[in-house]
Design a protein around this motif. Structure first.
Motif, PDB file in Angstrom:
ATOM      1  N   UNK A 179       9.797 -16.086   1.527  1.00  0.00           N
ATOM      2  CA  UNK A 179       9.298 -16.764   0.322  1.00  0.00           C
ATOM      3  C   UNK A 179      10.101 -16.292  -0.880  1.00  0.00           C
ATOM      4  N   UNK A 180      10.029 -17.097  -1.949  1.00  0.00           N
ATOM      5  CA  UNK A 180      10.699 -16.745  -3.192  1.00  0.00           C
ATOM      6  C   UNK A 180      12.002 -17.480  -3.401  1.00  0.00           C
TER       7      UNK A 180
ATOM      8  N   UNK B  36       0.825  -1.211   0.000  1.00  0.00           N
ATOM      9  CA  UNK B  36       0.000   0.000   0.000  1.00  0.00           C
ATOM     10  C   UNK B  36       0.858   1.259   0.000  1.00  0.00           C
ATOM     11  N   UNK B  37       2.053   1.158   0.539  1.00  0.00           N
ATOM     12  CA  UNK B  37       2.952   2.308   0.577  1.00  0.00           C
ATOM     13  C   UNK B  37       3.885   2.372  -0.621  1.00  0.00           C
ATOM     14  N   UNK B  38       3.659   1.489  -1.607  1.00  0.00           N
ATOM     15  CA  UNK B  38       4.430   1.485  -2.859  1.00  0.00           C
ATOM     16  C   UNK B  38       5.938   1.447  -2.639  1.00  0.00           C
ATOM     17  N   UNK B  39       6.369   0.708  -1.646  1.00  0.00           N
ATOM     18  CA  UNK B  39       7.802   0.620  -1.393  1.00  0.00           C
ATOM     19  C   UNK B  39       8.275  -0.806  -1.353  1.00  0.00           C
ATOM     20  N   UNK B  40       9.566  -0.990  -1.606  1.00  0.00           N
ATOM     21  CA  UNK B  40      10.150  -2.324  -1.537  1.00  0.00           C
ATOM     22  C   UNK B  40      10.452  -2.725  -0.103  1.00  0.00           C
ATOM     23  N   UNK B  41      10.508  -1.727   0.822  1.00  0.00           N
ATOM     24  CA  UNK B  41      10.922  -2.008   2.195  1.00  0.00           C
ATOM     25  C   UNK B  41       9.950  -1.371   3.176  1.00  0.00           C
ATOM     26  N   UNK B  42       9.584  -2.140   4.199  1.00  0.00           N
ATOM     27  CA  UNK B  42       8.738  -1.651   5.277  1.00  0.00           C
ATOM     28  C   UNK B  42       9.413  -1.975   6.600  1.00  0.00           C
ATOM     29  N   UNK B  43       9.862  -0.947   7.311  1.00  0.00           N
ATOM     30  CA  UNK B  43      10.393  -1.158   8.656  1.00  0.00           C
ATOM     31  C   UNK B  43       9.222  -1.249   9.613  1.00  0.00           C
TER      32      UNK B  43
ATOM     33  N   UNK C 218      11.319  -7.967  -3.460  1.00  0.00           N
ATOM     34  CA  UNK C 218      11.785  -7.817  -4.836  1.00  0.00           C
ATOM     35  C   UNK C 218      11.045  -8.842  -5.675  1.00  0.00           C
ATOM     36  N   UNK C 219      10.451  -8.392  -6.767  1.00  0.00           N
ATOM     37  CA  UNK C 219       9.701  -9.290  -7.633  1.00  0.00           C
ATOM     38  C   UNK C 219      10.574  -9.817  -8.764  1.00  0.00           C
ATOM     39  N   UNK C 220      10.111 -10.872  -9.410  1.00  0.00           N
ATOM     40  CA  UNK C 220      10.827 -11.471 -10.540  1.00  0.00           C
ATOM     41  C   UNK C 220      11.200 -10.369 -11.526  1.00  0.00           C
TER      42      UNK C 220
ATOM     43  N   UNK D 281      16.357 -13.276  -9.618  1.00  0.00           N
ATOM     44  CA  UNK D 281      15.139 -13.534  -8.838  1.00  0.00           C
ATOM     45  C   UNK D 281      14.171 -14.321  -9.718  1.00  0.00           C
ATOM     46  N   UNK D 282      13.966 -15.582  -9.371  1.00  0.00           N
ATOM     47  CA  UNK D 282      13.128 -16.448 -10.201  1.00  0.00           C
ATOM     48  C   UNK D 282      11.721 -16.622  -9.639  1.00  0.00           C
ATOM     49  N   UNK D 283      11.519 -16.281  -8.365  1.00  0.00           N
ATOM     50  CA  UNK D 283      10.192 -16.238  -7.731  1.00  0.00           C
ATOM     51  C   UNK D 283      10.171 -14.997  -6.854  1.00  0.00           C
TER      52      UNK D 283
END
Length: 105
Positions: free
Chosen positions: A57-58, A15-22, A36-38, A90-92
């Motif tokens: 996961x991934x 929802x915050x459009x970020x790759x990282x959430x502290x 990080x997505x494929x 990154x494959x998954x």
């Protein structure tokens, strides 16, 4: 006590459009969720803190310094402060819990 659900953390991160959430920040450590997505590239630069990555996961590879290994759900990787590191191939879609000590930032 602080307790969290991974699905709620992932929804908040997205929802915050970020790759990282502290989601935890204490005197001696911080904890976040990194995604990080494929096909994405990892823009990380070396950090001033020691880090531990726990792959939720991934699948991907990670290079830390001159060493490379593959990671998947359940993998744990330690990265010393100041050492260059990147996830790649990154494959998954990758979801990683990150613990910084001392806290990031």
């Amino acid at each position: 006590m602080k307790a969290f659900r991974l699905d709620e953390l992932e929804a908040e991160r997205a929802a915050n459009d970020g790759a990282y959430l502290q989601f935890v920040r204490e005197r001696n450590m911080s904890v976040g969720l990194y995604a990080l997505d494929v096909g994405q590239s990892d823009p990380q630069q070396p950090h001033r803190q020691d880090e531990v990555y726990f792959v939720v996961s991934g699948r991907a590879s990670i290079t830390v310094g001159e060493e490379t290994t593959t990671v998947a759900r359940g993998s744990v990787v330690y990265v010393p402060a100041g050492v260059p590191h990147k996830f790649h191939h990154i494959s998954e879609d990758l979801r990683v819990m990150v613990v910084f000590s001392p806290p990031e930032g």
